[in-house]
Enzyme design. Structure first.
Site, PDB file in Angstrom:
ATOM      1  N   TYR A  26       0.730  -0.140  65.284  1.00  0.00           N
ATOM      2  CA  TYR A  26       1.152   0.598  64.080  1.00  0.00           C
ATOM      3  C   TYR A  26       1.923   1.855  64.478  1.00  0.00           C
ATOM      4  O   TYR A  26       2.974   2.161  63.909  1.00  0.00           O
ATOM      5  CB  TYR A  26      -0.088   0.964  63.259  1.00  0.00           C
ATOM      6  CG  TYR A  26       0.204   1.783  62.030  1.00  0.00           C
ATOM      7  CD1 TYR A  26       0.890   1.238  60.949  1.00  0.00           C
ATOM      8  CD2 TYR A  26      -0.214   3.111  61.948  1.00  0.00           C
ATOM      9  CE1 TYR A  26       1.158   1.994  59.817  1.00  0.00           C
ATOM     10  CE2 TYR A  26       0.043   3.867  60.820  1.00  0.00           C
ATOM     11  CZ  TYR A  26       0.732   3.306  59.762  1.00  0.00           C
ATOM     12  OH  TYR A  26       1.003   4.060  58.646  1.00  0.00           O
ATOM     13  N   GLU A  48      -2.486   4.296  51.302  1.00  0.00           N
ATOM     14  CA  GLU A  48      -2.952   5.652  51.588  1.00  0.00           C
ATOM     15  C   GLU A  48      -3.996   6.071  50.557  1.00  0.00           C
ATOM     16  O   GLU A  48      -4.958   6.776  50.882  1.00  0.00           O
ATOM     17  CB  GLU A  48      -1.785   6.641  51.600  1.00  0.00           C
ATOM     18  CG  GLU A  48      -0.782   6.435  52.730  1.00  0.00           C
ATOM     19  CD  GLU A  48      -1.344   6.672  54.119  1.00  0.00           C
ATOM     20  OE1 GLU A  48      -2.464   7.210  54.241  1.00  0.00           O
ATOM     21  OE2 GLU A  48      -0.665   6.299  55.100  1.00  0.00           O
ATOM     22  N   TRP A  56      -8.392   4.891  58.724  1.00  0.00           N
ATOM     23  CA  TRP A  56      -7.168   4.093  58.618  1.00  0.00           C
ATOM     24  C   TRP A  56      -7.351   2.749  59.309  1.00  0.00           C
ATOM     25  O   TRP A  56      -6.729   1.764  58.931  1.00  0.00           O
ATOM     26  CB  TRP A  56      -5.990   4.863  59.214  1.00  0.00           C
ATOM     27  CG  TRP A  56      -4.689   4.158  59.027  1.00  0.00           C
ATOM     28  CD1 TRP A  56      -3.863   3.675  59.996  1.00  0.00           C
ATOM     29  CD2 TRP A  56      -4.048   3.829  57.783  1.00  0.00           C
ATOM     30  NE1 TRP A  56      -2.762   3.070  59.437  1.00  0.00           N
ATOM     31  CE2 TRP A  56      -2.852   3.152  58.086  1.00  0.00           C
ATOM     32  CE3 TRP A  56      -4.379   4.049  56.441  1.00  0.00           C
ATOM     33  CZ2 TRP A  56      -1.987   2.684  57.099  1.00  0.00           C
ATOM     34  CZ3 TRP A  56      -3.518   3.583  55.464  1.00  0.00           C
ATOM     35  CH2 TRP A  56      -2.334   2.907  55.794  1.00  0.00           C
TER      36      TRP A  56
END
Length: 201
Positions: A26, A48, A56
């Site tokens: 990522y 988000e 995350w």
């Protein structure tokens, strides 16, 4: 200050990226690179919002499930979801089963359609919030900025939900409005080069 770490492949990265292979991929391929596609922008701001209060890593592990559940974040389709869809999603163990966040995603899809009618595209709207100084200086990383606060305030005024200043800033980092790769990180220069080549909508 975010430290630099060098993994087994010899590439210098922001140290957080070395925690998992998912983070590494990522970090190297997505985080901070400029995005102009409306569907991907909608995906990023929704994820988000789902991440709020969670790691995350959890979101990355479930991202493909989110894409399947929300029709690859086609906001025109998601905008038509009703209460039956909310109940269906609350039974989907592959995503974050949080009623407020699910309902916010559906609400935000409707607000996205309205925003496009006004501004032409989500990209044209979001990129107006790019700060003049988009490169992080390497000191303490902010949780929010005046620009993210302004974005959050304007989105809320338009009826969006789960878009507080901190969430808005994480979104800005993810979609390239700022380049928060640490000085010395291999991706920092690549992201900046991609931004220089990117045509703002």
């Amino acid at each position: 200050m975010v430290e630099i770490a060098t993994d087994e492949d010899g590439i210098a990265r922001c140290s957080w990226a070395c925690a998992t292979t998912q983070y590494e991929r990522y970090h190297d391929e997505e985080w901070g690179y400029p995005v102009g596609d409306d569907r991907r922008l909608f995906e990023k701001i929704c994820l988000e919002g789902f991440q709020s209060g969670l790691s995350w890593r959890t979101i990355l592990e479930k991202r493909e499930n989110f894409r399947a559940a929300f029709y690859d974040f086609d906001f025109h389709k998601v905008a038509k979801f009703g209460e039956d869809d909310v109940e269906r999603l609350l039974q989907d163990a592959g995503i974050i089963r949080h009623r407020g966040k699910i309902e916010a995603t559906i609400n935000n899809a409707r607000r996205a359609v309205e925003l496009i009618e006004e501004t032409g595209s989500l990209a044209a709207y979001f990129w107006t919030f790019e700060p003049d100084d988009r490169m992080w200086d390497g000191r303490d990383m902010p949780g929010s900025t005046p620009q993210s606060a302004a974005l959050s305030k304007d989105l809320k005024k338009r009826g969006w939900k789960f878009v507080g200043p901190t969430t808005a800033y994480a979104f800005m980092q993810a979609m390239g409005l700022v380049n928060d790769h640490a000085p010395g990180c291999d991706a920092r220069g690549k992201v900046e080069a991609a931004r220089d080549a990117f045509e703002v909508p």
